[in-house]
Design an enzyme around this catalytic site. Structure first.
Site, PDB file in Angstrom:
ATOM      1  N   HIS A 155      46.717  44.722  33.984  1.00 44.56           N
ATOM      2  CA  HIS A 155      48.092  44.206  33.684  1.00 44.56           C
ATOM      3  C   HIS A 155      48.745  44.269  32.438  1.00 44.56           C
ATOM      4  O   HIS A 155      47.996  43.854  31.480  1.00 44.56           O
ATOM      5  CB  HIS A 155      48.023  42.825  34.568  1.00 44.56           C
ATOM      6  N   HIS A 215      58.058  44.648  28.232  1.00 45.26           N
ATOM      7  CA  HIS A 215      58.128  43.672  29.413  1.00 45.26           C
ATOM      8  C   HIS A 215      59.448  42.980  29.587  1.00 45.26           C
ATOM      9  O   HIS A 215      60.174  42.902  30.581  1.00 45.26           O
ATOM     10  CB  HIS A 215      57.149  42.602  29.357  1.00 45.26           C
TER      11      HIS A 215
END
Length: 340
Positions: free
Chosen positions: A50, A97
């Site tokens: 991740h 992100h």
């Protein structure tokens, strides 16, 4: 004699480099093969890092969504990295992100108010320590180039679905579209139709993966419809833990016997996410059986072992090293053949 020795040393060095490249090529080919043929590899759990692999032992140890993190994940033996893609003010695809620069870079403000040129002065930071790295905000092309021939890539699209063809175009230009997985949340027939229209523009070669969440879908028949529509090789199954609910005892409808039968019939992987959601209550994902249980409670068997026994053959985690170590030691990982 000295010249002969030097020539032999140079030849050995070049051969070593060639062998290394050959081994890398063999491994990425085998990773893709295992991804595309789930039924042949039900005894092997693939690992997805991740945010490209930014944590270890519950601590942030590398800059997230960075080339450095990709390289570390490759060294660990991870099969795939996940990272997030957004656009700058001038329409350049970059990997970040948040919609703001503040948390993960030395710059401030909204990404969409900065051009790619503006970002050249920004440096990625290791959020856990505040360490400023030498790495800048990477473009999508930079990240895909770092992964080329070495590891698969899962793109988390922070833009609308209409941006997917442009992202895949970058991968196709680099010749690595088969290493790339794109995805979208599906929960009804309209969403399937919308995504089919987008995929017609995306074109062949890239893998599309439906995301199915158990707060919206609990019927295995819909999962079969969605996977057939795209000849999916994997489905990202999102298993939530309701507020106040204890740790789940089974995988719920997305990992029940009917869903597993559909997966076997369609030859696709059941994928589960075990990472925690930042700034949210602990254990919301994976029904409370996530990375925090594995690391802070030292119960990896109740996380990685549990999901492997529920039929998951892909786990996306913030703890790729811990997951690989435990799964390997307990017979849930099959080595890659790098001799050919």
């Amino acid at each position: 004699m000295r010249m002969m020795w030097l020539g032999a040393a140079v030849a050995a060095f070049l051969m070593q480099g060639s062998t290394s490249v050959s081994a890398q090529n063999a491994r990425i080919d085998q990773i893709i093969d295992r991804f595309e043929h789930a039924n042949q590899w039900r005894d092997h759990v693939m690992i997805v890092a991740h945010r490209a692999g930014w944590k270890a032992g519950g601590k942030i140890t590398r800059p997230e969504n960075s080339i450095a993190s990709i390289r570390h994940s490759i060294d660990l033996g991870v099969e795939m990295v996940e990272f997030d893609v957004q656009k700058t003010q001038d329409g350049e695809l970059v990997v970040l992100h948040d919609s703001w620069l503040d948390r993960t870079t030395t710059c401030k403000g909204e990404l969409v108010k900065h051009t790619l040129s503006d970002l050249k002065g920004c440096r990625l930071i290791v959020e856990g320590t505040g360490e400023v790295t030498d790495e800048g905000v990477p473009t999508l092309r930079d990240m895909l180039a770092a992964a080329k021939g070495r590891i698969m890539v899962n793109i988390d699209n922070k833009l609308g679905v209409d941006a997917l063809p442009e992202m895949v175009s970058v991968a196709r230009d680099l010749g690595i579209e088969r290493q790339v997985v794109i995805k979208q949340n599906l929960w009804n027939a309209d969403k399937i139709a919308e995504m089919k229209a987008v995929m017609a523009r995306v074109g062949e070669g890239v893998h599309f993966m439906p995301i199915i969440a158990d707060d919206a879908v609990r019927d295995a028949r819909f999962i079969e419809t969605a996977t057939k529509a795209f000849s999916a090789d994997a489905v990202e199954m999102v298993v939530w833990r309701s507020q106040g609910q204890g740790m789940i005892a089974d995988g719920g409808p997305l990992f029940g016997s009917r869903a597993r039968a559909v997966a076997a019939r369609g030859d696709w992987h059941l994928w589960v996410n075990t990472y925690p959601i930042v700034n949210r209550e602990s254990g919301l994902l994976a029904g409370g059986r996530g990375d925090e249980l594995a690391t802070f409670a030292s119960l990896p068997e109740e996380t990685y072992g549990f999901w492997a026994e529920q039929g998951a053959t892909i786990i996306q985690t913030d703890e790729p090293e811990a997951a690989i170590d435990w799964l390997t030691a307990n017979g849930y990982r099959t080595p890659y053949d790098l001799t050919n």
